[in-house]
Design a protein around this motif. Sequence first.
Motif, PDB file in Angstrom:
ATOM      1  N   THR A  18       0.792  -1.215   0.000  1.00 12.10           N
ATOM      2  CA  THR A  18       0.000   0.000   0.000  1.00 12.10           C
ATOM      3  C   THR A  18       0.828   1.271   0.000  1.00 12.10           C
ATOM      4  O   THR A  18       0.271   2.359   0.028  1.00 12.10           O
TER       5      THR A  18
ATOM      6  N   THR B  44       0.001   3.947  -2.581  1.00 17.61           N
ATOM      7  CA  THR B  44      -1.283   4.640  -2.451  1.00 17.61           C
ATOM      8  C   THR B  44      -1.406   5.381  -1.127  1.00 17.61           C
ATOM      9  O   THR B  44      -2.463   5.932  -0.825  1.00 17.61           O
ATOM     10  N   SER B  45      -0.332   5.393  -0.358  1.00 21.47           N
ATOM     11  CA  SER B  45      -0.372   6.041   0.961  1.00 21.47           C
ATOM     12  C   SER B  45       0.202   7.445   0.913  1.00 21.47           C
ATOM     13  O   SER B  45       1.220   7.689   0.267  1.00 21.47           O
TER      14      SER B  45
ATOM     15  N   SER C 130       0.336  10.662  -2.061  1.00 27.61           N
ATOM     16  CA  SER C 130       0.751   9.370  -2.606  1.00 27.61           C
ATOM     17  C   SER C 130       1.371   9.521  -3.990  1.00 27.61           C
ATOM     18  O   SER C 130       2.310   8.800  -4.344  1.00 27.61           O
TER      19      SER C 130
ATOM     20  N   SER D   5      -4.271   7.075   4.554  1.00 30.80           N
ATOM     21  CA  SER D   5      -4.994   6.993   3.287  1.00 30.80           C
ATOM     22  C   SER D   5      -5.537   8.359   2.861  1.00 30.80           C
ATOM     23  O   SER D   5      -6.022   8.508   1.736  1.00 30.80           O
TER      24      SER D   5
END
Length: 121
Positions: A27, A30-31, A52, A99
Amino acid sequence: VQLQASGGGLVQAGGSLRLSCAASGRTFSTSNMGWFRQAPGKEREFVATIRSSGGSTYYADSVKGRFTISRDSAKNTVYLQMNSLKAEDTAVYYCAASSIVTTSTDAMRYWGKGTQVTVSS
């Protein structure tokens, strides 16, 4: 996401350090990544964050113009280049992942262990 910060140390005022934060896990790309710091007797505070995509960065007023956050997706690593260090920058520095794009410590989902930065005056 597991995070491991490194690069802290002792430096004289006016000097530079580069912190690194290695991330494991799928991840990372996408972080949104951030750096925070906590000085003795003080609450943890926001330092810098990067989207991200790497396209946008945000800084605390106290470090703007002196610190630069960046990320290398190929290495799953985020950096904090710290220049013109001052005694008041002395703290434990933490990297964190979220996120969402945020400057709030409460909103960061993953935290690494900190790395100590000490600036002597």
